[in-house]
Scaffold this motif. Structure first.
Motif, PDB file in Angstrom:
ATOM      1  N   GLY A 202       0.765  -1.234   0.000  1.00 38.14           N
ATOM      2  CA  GLY A 202       0.000   0.000   0.000  1.00 38.14           C
ATOM      3  C   GLY A 202       0.796   1.284   0.000  1.00 38.14           C
ATOM      4  O   GLY A 202       0.207   2.363  -0.100  1.00 38.14           O
ATOM      5  N   GLY A 203       2.109   1.211   0.118  1.00 34.66           N
ATOM      6  CA  GLY A 203       2.906   2.417   0.101  1.00 34.66           C
ATOM      7  C   GLY A 203       2.916   3.075  -1.267  1.00 34.66           C
ATOM      8  O   GLY A 203       2.511   2.485  -2.265  1.00 34.66           O
ATOM      9  N   GLY A 204       3.378   4.319  -1.299  1.00 32.79           N
ATOM     10  CA  GLY A 204       3.434   5.038  -2.556  1.00 32.79           C
ATOM     11  C   GLY A 204       3.783   6.493  -2.360  1.00 32.79           C
ATOM     12  O   GLY A 204       4.215   6.914  -1.284  1.00 32.79           O
ATOM     13  N   LEU A 205       3.588   7.266  -3.411  1.00 29.91           N
ATOM     14  CA  LEU A 205       3.869   8.697  -3.428  1.00 29.91           C
ATOM     15  C   LEU A 205       2.559   9.466  -3.404  1.00 29.91           C
ATOM     16  O   LEU A 205       1.646   9.178  -4.179  1.00 29.91           O
ATOM     17  CB  LEU A 205       4.674   9.057  -4.680  1.00 29.91           C
ATOM     18  N   VAL A 206       2.479  10.453  -2.522  1.00 32.85           N
ATOM     19  CA  VAL A 206       1.270  11.256  -2.397  1.00 32.85           C
ATOM     20  C   VAL A 206       1.649  12.685  -2.043  1.00 32.85           C
ATOM     21  O   VAL A 206       2.678  12.924  -1.399  1.00 32.85           O
ATOM     22  CB  VAL A 206       0.314  10.651  -1.333  1.00 32.85           C
ATOM     23  N   GLN A 207       0.841  13.644  -2.467  1.00 28.19           N
ATOM     24  CA  GLN A 207       1.070  15.037  -2.108  1.00 28.19           C
ATOM     25  C   GLN A 207       0.597  15.314  -0.689  1.00 28.19           C
ATOM     26  O   GLN A 207      -0.256  14.604  -0.153  1.00 28.19           O
ATOM     27  CB  GLN A 207       0.348  15.971  -3.077  1.00 28.19           C
ATOM     28  N   ALA A 208       1.170  16.336  -0.079  1.00 31.90           N
ATOM     29  CA  ALA A 208       0.753  16.735   1.260  1.00 31.90           C
ATOM     30  C   ALA A 208      -0.753  16.969   1.301  1.00 31.90           C
ATOM     31  O   ALA A 208      -1.326  17.584   0.406  1.00 31.90           O
ATOM     32  CB  ALA A 208       1.494  17.986   1.697  1.00 31.90           C
TER      33      ALA A 208
ATOM     34  N   TRP B  66       8.498  -8.786  12.098  1.00 29.05           N
ATOM     35  CA  TRP B  66       8.506  -7.602  11.258  1.00 29.05           C
ATOM     36  C   TRP B  66       8.234  -7.935   9.803  1.00 29.05           C
ATOM     37  O   TRP B  66       8.677  -8.969   9.293  1.00 29.05           O
ATOM     38  CB  TRP B  66       9.864  -6.891  11.351  1.00 29.05           C
ATOM     39  N   GLY B  67       7.504  -7.043   9.142  1.00 29.10           N
ATOM     40  CA  GLY B  67       7.343  -7.130   7.708  1.00 29.10           C
ATOM     41  C   GLY B  67       8.549  -6.544   6.995  1.00 29.10           C
ATOM     42  O   GLY B  67       9.506  -6.076   7.617  1.00 29.10           O
ATOM     43  N   GLN B  68       8.501  -6.555   5.672  1.00 31.42           N
ATOM     44  CA  GLN B  68       9.635  -6.105   4.870  1.00 31.42           C
ATOM     45  C   GLN B  68       9.700  -4.587   4.729  1.00 31.42           C
ATOM     46  O   GLN B  68      10.735  -4.053   4.327  1.00 31.42           O
ATOM     47  CB  GLN B  68       9.580  -6.745   3.482  1.00 31.42           C
ATOM     48  N   GLY B  69       8.624  -3.896   5.053  1.00 34.69           N
ATOM     49  CA  GLY B  69       8.565  -2.451   4.940  1.00 34.69           C
ATOM     50  C   GLY B  69       7.984  -2.000   3.612  1.00 34.69           C
ATOM     51  O   GLY B  69       8.151  -2.657   2.593  1.00 34.69           O
ATOM     52  N   THR B  70       7.302  -0.865   3.631  1.00 34.95           N
ATOM     53  CA  THR B  70       6.765  -0.263   2.423  1.00 34.95           C
ATOM     54  C   THR B  70       7.011   1.241   2.475  1.00 34.95           C
ATOM     55  O   THR B  70       6.788   1.879   3.501  1.00 34.95           O
ATOM     56  CB  THR B  70       5.269  -0.593   2.250  1.00 34.95           C
ATOM     57  N   GLN B  71       7.482   1.800   1.363  1.00 36.03           N
ATOM     58  CA  GLN B  71       7.881   3.201   1.325  1.00 36.03           C
ATOM     59  C   GLN B  71       6.670   4.111   1.173  1.00 36.03           C
ATOM     60  O   GLN B  71       5.838   3.914   0.288  1.00 36.03           O
ATOM     61  CB  GLN B  71       8.851   3.450   0.169  1.00 36.03           C
ATOM     62  N   VAL B  72       6.592   5.128   2.028  1.00 34.09           N
ATOM     63  CA  VAL B  72       5.595   6.189   1.923  1.00 34.09           C
ATOM     64  C   VAL B  72       6.342   7.500   1.728  1.00 34.09           C
ATOM     65  O   VAL B  72       7.177   7.873   2.556  1.00 34.09           O
ATOM     66  CB  VAL B  72       4.699   6.265   3.170  1.00 34.09           C
ATOM     67  N   THR B  73       6.055   8.183   0.633  1.00 33.88           N
ATOM     68  CA  THR B  73       6.691   9.462   0.334  1.00 33.88           C
ATOM     69  C   THR B  73       5.623  10.528   0.165  1.00 33.88           C
ATOM     70  O   THR B  73       4.716  10.375  -0.652  1.00 33.88           O
ATOM     71  CB  THR B  73       7.543   9.371  -0.936  1.00 33.88           C
ATOM     72  N   VAL B  74       5.740  11.599   0.939  1.00 32.12           N
ATOM     73  CA  VAL B  74       4.783  12.701   0.898  1.00 32.12           C
ATOM     74  C   VAL B  74       5.508  13.939   0.397  1.00 32.12           C
ATOM     75  O   VAL B  74       6.451  14.413   1.036  1.00 32.12           O
ATOM     76  CB  VAL B  74       4.167  12.969   2.280  1.00 32.12           C
ATOM     77  N   SER B  75       5.083  14.457  -0.731  1.00 24.61           N
ATOM     78  CA  SER B  75       5.704  15.630  -1.322  1.00 24.61           C
ATOM     79  C   SER B  75       5.052  16.900  -0.795  1.00 24.61           C
ATOM     80  O   SER B  75       3.864  16.921  -0.464  1.00 24.61           O
ATOM     81  CB  SER B  75       5.618  15.579  -2.844  1.00 24.61           C
ATOM     82  N   SER B  76       5.823  17.973  -0.739  1.00 23.99           N
ATOM     83  CA  SER B  76       5.322  19.245  -0.241  1.00 23.99           C
ATOM     84  C   SER B  76       4.673  20.058  -1.337  1.00 23.99           C
ATOM     85  O   SER B  76       4.771  19.728  -2.527  1.00 23.99           O
ATOM     86  CB  SER B  76       6.454  20.044   0.408  1.00 23.99           C
TER      87      SER B  76
END
Length: 121
Positions: A8-14, A111-121
């Motif tokens: 479910g991780g991904g890139l999203v705007q603030a 622990w899971g493997q991790g998922t990246q969440v990136t929030v842009s400004s």
């Protein structure tokens, strides 16, 4: 043993939203507390939220209280993290975790493997 698989991780705007999922399996998975941690580049791992084995009690870090919501589907043995009003400082690798005490951040031992969440400004 408990095995955890995150998604479910991904890139999203603030100001946007994401929903993370964590599927748990194993002989003791249904009796373990579940939680989410995160780790940003250059920072230590941070406790985000925990939920008890039944899904009836939760414990949130102050930094996410009112914005993030954890839930658990016991039939599917899956935990979710709904993240709303995301901020750039929420950017991190998010890890699903399982352990015997949901309020004790030091007690999570699967622990899971991790998922990246990136929030842009």
């Amino acid at each position: 043993q408990v095995q955890l698989v995150e998604s479910g991780g991904g890139l999203v705007q603030a100001g946007g939203s994401l929903r993370l999922s964590c599927a748990a399996s194993g002989r003791t998975a249904r009796t373990y507390a579940m939680g989410w941690f995160r780790q940003a580049p250059g920072k230590e791992r941070e406790f985000v939220v925990g939920i008890n084995w039944s899904g009836g009690t939760t414990y949130y870090a102050d930094s996410v209280k009112g914005r993030f919501t954890i839930s658990k589907d016991n039939a599917k043995n899956t935990v979710y993290l709904q993240m709303n009003s995301l901020k750039p400082e929420d950017t991190a690798v998010y890890y699903c975790a399982a352990g015997p005490r949901f309020r004790d951040s030091t007690a999570y031992n699967y622990w899971g493997q991790g998922t990246q969440v990136t929030v842009s400004s």
